[in-house]
Design a protein around this motif. Structure first.
Motif, PDB file in Angstrom:
ATOM      1  N   ASP A 140       0.840  -1.192   0.000  1.00 28.07           N
ATOM      2  CA  ASP A 140       0.000   0.000   0.000  1.00 28.07           C
ATOM      3  C   ASP A 140       0.877   1.246   0.000  1.00 28.07           C
ATOM      4  OD1 ASP A 140       0.976   0.298   2.591  1.00 28.07           O
ATOM      5  OD2 ASP A 140      -0.869  -0.444   3.543  1.00 28.07           O
ATOM      6  N   GLU A 141       0.259   2.420   0.143  1.00 30.23           N
ATOM      7  CA  GLU A 141       0.984   3.677   0.054  1.00 30.23           C
ATOM      8  C   GLU A 141       2.023   3.835   1.158  1.00 30.23           C
ATOM      9  OE1 GLU A 141      -1.821   6.820  -0.017  1.00 30.23           O
ATOM     10  OE2 GLU A 141      -2.548   6.393  -2.049  1.00 30.23           O
ATOM     11  N   ASP A 142       1.808   3.162   2.290  1.00 33.62           N
ATOM     12  CA  ASP A 142       2.734   3.272   3.415  1.00 33.62           C
ATOM     13  C   ASP A 142       3.817   2.202   3.402  1.00 33.62           C
ATOM     14  OD1 ASP A 142       1.326   5.474   4.465  1.00 33.62           O
ATOM     15  OD2 ASP A 142      -0.133   4.117   5.394  1.00 33.62           O
ATOM     16  N   ARG A 196      12.273   6.117   1.415  1.00 33.48           N
ATOM     17  CA  ARG A 196      11.209   6.855   2.081  1.00 33.48           C
ATOM     18  C   ARG A 196      11.790   7.628   3.254  1.00 33.48           C
ATOM     19  NH1 ARG A 196       5.922   4.463   1.203  1.00 33.48           N
ATOM     20  NH2 ARG A 196       6.076   2.670  -0.204  1.00 33.48           N
ATOM     21  N   ASP A 197      11.115   8.691   3.659  1.00 33.06           N
ATOM     22  CA  ASP A 197      11.564   9.455   4.817  1.00 33.06           C
ATOM     23  C   ASP A 197      11.581   8.569   6.051  1.00 33.06           C
ATOM     24  OD1 ASP A 197      11.962  11.830   3.458  1.00 33.06           O
ATOM     25  OD2 ASP A 197       9.893  12.489   3.725  1.00 33.06           O
ATOM     26  N   ARG A 213       9.619  -2.202  -0.129  1.00 30.31           N
ATOM     27  CA  ARG A 213       8.925  -1.459   0.922  1.00 30.31           C
ATOM     28  C   ARG A 213       9.721  -0.246   1.398  1.00 30.31           C
ATOM     29  NH1 ARG A 213       7.378  -5.578   5.542  1.00 30.31           N
ATOM     30  NH2 ARG A 213       6.251  -3.713   6.244  1.00 30.31           N
ATOM     31  N   LEU A 233      10.652   4.737  -2.763  1.00 33.77           N
ATOM     32  CA  LEU A 233       9.643   5.351  -3.615  1.00 33.77           C
ATOM     33  C   LEU A 233      10.303   5.698  -4.945  1.00 33.77           C
ATOM     34  CD1 LEU A 233       7.912   7.763  -1.066  1.00 33.77           C
ATOM     35  CD2 LEU A 233       6.945   5.666  -2.016  1.00 33.77           C
ATOM     36  N   ASP A 293       7.135  11.837  -5.337  1.00 35.54           N
ATOM     37  CA  ASP A 293       5.960  12.024  -4.492  1.00 35.54           C
ATOM     38  C   ASP A 293       6.160  11.289  -3.174  1.00 35.54           C
ATOM     39  OD1 ASP A 293       4.686  13.527  -6.403  1.00 35.54           O
ATOM     40  OD2 ASP A 293       3.602  11.823  -7.280  1.00 35.54           O
ATOM     41  N   GLY A 294       5.923  11.988  -2.068  1.00 36.27           N
ATOM     42  CA  GLY A 294       6.113  11.399  -0.757  1.00 36.27           C
ATOM     43  C   GLY A 294       7.430  11.783  -0.113  1.00 36.27           C
ATOM     44  N   ILE A 295       8.302  12.466  -0.863  1.00 35.86           N
ATOM     45  CA  ILE A 295       9.585  12.927  -0.335  1.00 35.86           C
ATOM     46  C   ILE A 295       9.702  14.418  -0.596  1.00 35.86           C
ATOM     47  CG2 ILE A 295      12.096  12.734  -0.517  1.00 35.86           C
ATOM     48  CD1 ILE A 295      11.766   9.854  -1.349  1.00 35.86           C
ATOM     49  N   ASN A 296      10.089  15.170   0.432  1.00 37.84           N
ATOM     50  CA  ASN A 296      10.304  16.610   0.300  1.00 37.84           C
ATOM     51  C   ASN A 296       9.047  17.332  -0.181  1.00 37.84           C
ATOM     52  OD1 ASN A 296      12.512  18.566   0.675  1.00 37.84           O
ATOM     53  ND2 ASN A 296      12.187  19.054  -1.473  1.00 37.84           N
ATOM     54  N   GLY A 349       6.969  16.417  -2.345  1.00 34.01           N
ATOM     55  CA  GLY A 349       6.751  16.278  -3.787  1.00 34.01           C
ATOM     56  C   GLY A 349       7.431  17.337  -4.616  1.00 34.01           C
TER      57      GLY A 349
END
Length: 699
Positions: free
Chosen positions: A395-397, A506-507, A519, A522, A558-561, A563
């Motif tokens: 999923d997105e997470d 990912r962050d 996992r 991104l 997308d999802g870092i900084n 976007g």
């Protein structure tokens, strides 16, 4: 000065092993003589000013190994990889690293191929030296993004290295000893039909450590071995066997144990058709890069291991059809990649994936007009994941929502990439040219790291149902010129590069957060653009070059900084390299190098907050700070003299790395005061001034 021999427009001599040109004669005696003569022609033509002006492939560097390998080096180790960093558009990862970055890409986006076999993380002592022994190398070509259709697997730079064949007429050898290592080379004929060459190098610092009680339980060594055998079956058929192996081990008592190694071997059959210039080359390829790391942290033993194994076949045909030069072929490789296997107390996790990669290419170089030559190419690649291990959806997470497993070696999914290539050269006169090019290239092996430099801790993964192939598009335009006597030549090149499916963590995630590598990351896009300028002096007692690179490298995911676009880890605005080689007399040659790199982007905390007696850093923006500039000067002097009536030669090399003792940033850490009220940034440096000496005897 060596006699000039006009090169071809295609630069074909620089791209093939030198010994293949020996087979256009009818007797073994003539073949041997021609082989020796052709070797000298390769050295002259592949690095001439005219070659740089005329060759159609924009963004390519035909490397002068004799000059590059003699530039001042750390601890007296001649290092082709460090010398490559002195070329325009090429950057070092950081101080003390032998890996290189090309036009805004990372070193993980490069492909290094040794006699058609891919190799990875080719650094000794965690990257201080490259694993390539310069005595074993014949030719090398670096493609800075504009890659011909017959090559693939890289979205930044492609380094094609050909090993040296042994002397076909007499026995020769040499031995060298320096501060850290010793090496030797021996070459000899195999009857009247072939030859062989063997080189070996080993460090001996571990032998000294064992004599000191405080360090006798530590281990620190490396070695590498190169071998090549050639056999001329008849005037139309030739066999080559090439072997390369390197191994490193670093052990600090019971606290740290690092091991990594490369093995690459190729068996090739080269066939010359009746029509001169038409050839077929068939290669069986095997490559294995592996790493095993063990660390003791807080009394817990943690071990990590991984590998990349590849084997397959490559077939290439080259045809000369009038004004056309046609390259076409195919390659089929099986990949086995273990991204990680680790043990921690009772926890044992492993992720390993297999894939089948196939590619087909065709490239046509055609002279459209006496002043215009074009090269058009197309490469088609398929990448099929094979069953056996688990595949999953997230999923997105990054949480696994579905997992499935198929029968071993059954195709799970296939991804197809189409890669067009085009280059054009326009020569109004024989003294200058304008070149343009476009390339699309794809890459299916991805490296993830927590830092800016290559280390044995890197995790590798391959494209899958979740990870898409990286695809890079690059356009380039340049102007090249030389003086009438080729004393000087100049180049100015601009480029724009866009990459899809760039991976980043990912962050708040590191390479060891989860065993399932998809996992952790991104995907997004990256871009790089810049200008490269170079001026060379090619003749006279003083030779060398000055290069300057102005560049930008950015990433958006997308999802870092938030976007937003942010500077990539390797973004560095200015790079200057000045190289001088002065032949004082027949015995003494002086070398000097000055490099300047502006500050590299890195992420620093914007604030911190207290949570249950602990201070937690807050990061507002990724890579929004700059490290201090990096610059140094290296110098060396080489003395050589023949002995025993010219049958032997002795050579001394004296060098000083970082002449004016500049402490350049290697690592910047943020440390709190004892009460936690204040935070300071501390810079750590790797080297100050490092003098060295090496001795070589040749026979």
């Amino acid at each position: 000065m060596a006699k000039y021999i006009r090169p071809t427009m295609l630069g074909a001599i620089a791209l093939l092993p030198t010994t293949v040109w020996a087979q256009h004669t009818n007797t073994s005696e003539d073949s041997t003589k021609l082989k020796s003569q052709r070797l000298q022609e390769v050295i002259v033509t592949s690095h001439s000013a005219r070659q740089r002006v005329e060759t159609i492939q924009i963004g390519s560097e035909f490397l002068n190994l004799q000059e590059l390998s003699k530039t001042p080096a750390l601890f007296g180790q001649n290092d082709i990889m460090r010398s490559i960093q002195l070329l325009p558009g090429v950057k070092s990862e950081n101080e003390g690293s032998s890996s290189f970055q090309v036009r805004g890409g990372t070193s993980a986006q490069n492909s290094i191929v040794y006699d058609d076999a891919p190799v990875y993380n080719v650094g000794h002592l965690a990257g201080l030296f490259s694993a390539f022994n310069d005595d074993a190398l014949a030719t090398a070509t670096l493609y800075k993004g504009l890659i011909p259709a017959q090559y693939g697997g890289a979205t930044a730079g492609y380094l094609d290295i050909n090993s040296r064949s042994g002397n076909p007429s007499a026995c020769h050898g040499q031995a060298s000893i320096g501060l850290l290592s010793a090496k030797g080379t021996f070459e000899a004929p195999l009857s009247d039909r072939g030859s062989f060459l063997v080189t070996a190098r080993r460090s001996y610092l571990d032998l000294f450590l064992k004599q000191i009680n405080a360090f006798k339980d530590n281990t620190l060594y490396f070695y590498d071995v190169n071998a090549k055998a050639t056999w001329r079956w008849n005037t139309h058929n030739q066999l080559f066997w090439s072997f390369f192996a390197s191994n490193d081990k670093i052990g600090l008592q019971d606290k740290l144990n690092l091991k990594w190694s490369n093995i690459a071997t190729t068996l090739s059959w080269l066939h010359h058709f009746q029509k001169e210039g038409n050839t077929s080359k068939t290669s069986l390829i095997y490559s294995n890069y592996s790493t095993t790391d063990g660390v003791e942290v807080l009394g817990l033993d943690i071990s990590f291991s991984g590998f990349i194994r590849q084997y397959g076949i490559r077939q290439n045909f080259r045809y000369a059809l009038g004004r056309h030069q046609l390259d076409m072929g195919l390659q089929s490789m099986v990949l086995d990649v273990k991204s990680a296997e680790w043990r921690n107390v009772n926890k044992h996790e492993r992720e390993e994936r297999k894939a089948w990669e196939n590619s087909f290419w065709i490239n046509d170089t055609y002279q459209l007009h006496p002043k215009v030559t074009a090269s058009l190419g197309f490469r088609l690649g398929t990448f099929s994941n094979l069953g056996g291990p688990h595949y999953y959806e997230i999923d997105e997470d990054g949480n696994i929502v579905w997992m499935y497993k198929t029968r071993k070696n059954r195709i799970v999914n296939t991804q197809v990439t189409c890669e067009p290539r085009a280059s054009l050269v326009f020569m109004p006169t024989h003294l200058w040219s304008i070149k343009a090019g476009y390339t699309r290239s794809a890459q299916n092996i991805h490296a993830l790291r927590n830092q800016n430099t290559s280390t044995p801790f890197d995790r590798y993964t391959i494209s899958s149902n979740l990870v898409k192939p990286q695809v890079a598009d690059q356009v380039s335009l340049g102007i090249f010129a030389m003086t009438p006597q080729q004393t000087y030549d100049f180049s100015l090149e601009g480029y724009f590069r866009h990459v899809n499916h760039v991976l980043d963590y990912r962050d708040g995630i590191s390479f060891s957060s989860q065993i399932e590598i998809e996992r952790l990351v991104l995907a997004g896009e990256g871009k790089g653009y810049g200008l490269e300028m170079c001026a060379r002096k090619n003749t006279g007692k003083l030779t060398g070059w000055l290069s300057y690179t102005l560049s930008w490298s950015k990433t958006r995911i997308d999802g870092i900084n938030g976007g937003r676009w942010y500077d990539a880890n390797n973004d560095r605005r200015h790079d200057i390299d000045i190289v001088g080689i002065y032949r004082l007399n027949p015995h003494w040659t002086l070398h000097a190098v000055w490099v300047y790199n502006s500050g590299q982007a890195f992420t620093a905390p914007s604030g911190k907050y207290e949570l249950i007696d602990n201070y937690i850093y807050y990061y507002a923006e990724r890579n929004s700070y700059r490290a201090p500039a990096n610059h140094r000067m290296d110098v060396s002097a080489t003395w050589s003299r023949p002995i025993h009536h010219g049958k032997w030669t002795r050579e001394w090399i004296f060098s000083i790395y970082n002449l004016y003792n500049r402490y350049n940033p290697y690592l910047i850490r943020f440390e709190d005061s004892a009460d936690g009220a204040r935070t300071k940034a501390t810079q750590y440096s790797l080297f100050g001034i490092v003098p060295s000496v090496a001795f070589t005897i040749k026979f």
